[in-house]
Design an enzyme around this catalytic site. Structure first.
Site, PDB file in Angstrom:
ATOM      1  N   LYS A  44       0.813  -1.204   0.000  1.00 20.91           N
ATOM      2  CA  LYS A  44       0.000   0.000   0.000  1.00 20.91           C
ATOM      3  C   LYS A  44       0.854   1.265   0.000  1.00 20.91           C
ATOM      4  O   LYS A  44       0.489   2.277  -0.531  1.00 20.91           O
ATOM      5  CB  LYS A  44      -0.836   0.028   1.278  1.00 20.91           C
ATOM      6  CG  LYS A  44      -2.289  -0.279   1.079  1.00 20.91           C
ATOM      7  CD  LYS A  44      -3.025  -0.048   2.371  1.00 20.91           C
ATOM      8  CE  LYS A  44      -4.249  -0.938   2.417  1.00 20.91           C
ATOM      9  NZ  LYS A  44      -5.008  -0.880   3.609  1.00 20.91           N
ATOM     10  N   ARG A  45       2.004   1.140   0.685  1.00 22.53           N
ATOM     11  CA  ARG A  45       2.810   2.352   0.856  1.00 22.53           C
ATOM     12  C   ARG A  45       3.452   2.831  -0.445  1.00 22.53           C
ATOM     13  O   ARG A  45       3.954   3.934  -0.516  1.00 22.53           O
ATOM     14  CB  ARG A  45       3.863   2.134   1.949  1.00 22.53           C
ATOM     15  CG  ARG A  45       4.811   1.013   1.665  1.00 22.53           C
ATOM     16  CD  ARG A  45       5.725   0.739   2.843  1.00 22.53           C
ATOM     17  NE  ARG A  45       6.483  -0.481   2.610  1.00 22.53           N
ATOM     18  CZ  ARG A  45       6.037  -1.691   2.886  1.00 22.53           C
ATOM     19  NH1 ARG A  45       4.865  -1.844   3.451  1.00 22.53           N
ATOM     20  NH2 ARG A  45       6.769  -2.763   2.616  1.00 22.53           N
TER      21      ARG A  45
END
Ligand code: GLU
Length: 287
Positions: free
Chosen positions: A257-258
């Site tokens: 996600k990052r």
């Protein structure tokens, strides 16, 4: 509604922007519903107010619509229904299946070290049960004094109160028996800052919304063991489950996600079309 109708849902937590991995989950859930002529729902799981933001929820819905996803009925937003989760929690508490736990993370680590270790569950070491046998008078006094506490499920008492075996069906794999004691132990069902945990809210809503097929990434596969128990305790219908592998990048590693470049908004801004992004998310349009 026809009893055999398939109902799936995509239930993101708005802790950030929709990214390719979550788009894959959404498209997977929608495909499962559409192929079966069923219904596809969207639910915002924002019960953890410290981690979730309304602006992320709004942006996620916009990205889903841009991707061409069409959901049936209104979007359920969990933070608008806290009283319903509190009522479910109260049902379990009134049956003596919950107990207050005053342990901090440090207390738990210290206790585990003192007893020479704890079995590993789905979310780390299983809670050693420190607060389980506390006298009722001490519980009351500490709560009255305002000491922060969580509520844990007494897993042995919970299992003793339901009809077993707790059978679960994973589509494509078959039927297996849930073992929530080994995987979760006395799991936390409410914390001081959240009315109820993801586990209780998600199973509550799946029942309320008539979800018959729970689809999601296989990182959440162990949760089935606990969800099946909660369904038995609460008398909720038991869905089937279908987990998908997490989307991998070109290097074969799971997308994280990052990595901001994988956000759908970033891909939109870079000029990609919805069809291109659907293909990147593992769902190329059929020729
Ligand atoms: N809200 C969860 C998440 O975003 C998904 C829960 C579920 O599909 O059961 O990880």
């Amino acid at each position: 509604m026809d009893g055999a109708t398939v109902v799936t849902r995509f239930a993101p937590s708005p802790t950030g922007r929709l990214h390719l991995g979550s788009a894959h989950s959404a498209l997977f859930a929608e495909r499962c519903a559409r192929e079966a002529g069923g219904r596809f729902l969207v639910r915002i799981e924002d019960i953890d107010r410290a981690r979730c933001r309304p602006e992320h929820a709004a942006a996620m819905l916009e990205d889903l619509a841009w991707l061409g996803l069409a959901w049936d009925g209104p979007v359920r937003v969990q933070s608008e229904h806290s009283d319903e989760y509190a009522a479910a929690l109260e049902t379990l508490r009134a049956r003596d299946l919950l107990y207050p736990c005053f342990c901090t993370r440090t207390d738990i680590a210290r206790e585990i070290a003192a007893i020479g270790g704890a079995p590993h569950g789905a979310d780390g070491p299983v809670y050693p049960g420190t607060c389980r046998a506390m006298a009722e008078s001490e519980r009351r006094a500490r709560i009255a004094a305002g000491e922060p506490h969580a509520f844990r499920l007494d897993i042995a008492a919970a299992l003793a109160s339901v009809t077993r075996p707790l059978l679960c069906e994973e589509v494509g794999e078959g039927v297996f028996e849930a073992d929530p004691a080994a995987l979760f132990g006395d799991v936390v069902l409410a914390r001081k800052d959240t009315p109820a945990s993801y586990h209780l809210c998600a199973t509550h809503d799946d029942a309320l919304q008539g979800v018959t097929l729970v689809t999601r990434g296989d990182d959440l596969k162990p949760a089935v063991h606990l969800h099946r128990l909660l369904q038995a305790l609460m008398g909720w219908p038991v869905p089937r489950w279908r987990h998908h592998a997490l989307l991998a990048g070109p290097d074969g590693r799971r997308l994280a996600k990052r990595d901001g470049s994988l956000a759908i908004t970033a891909l939109r801004e870079a000029g990609h079309s919805p069809a291109e992004v659907r293909a990147m998310a593992g769902f190329p349009d059929k020729a």
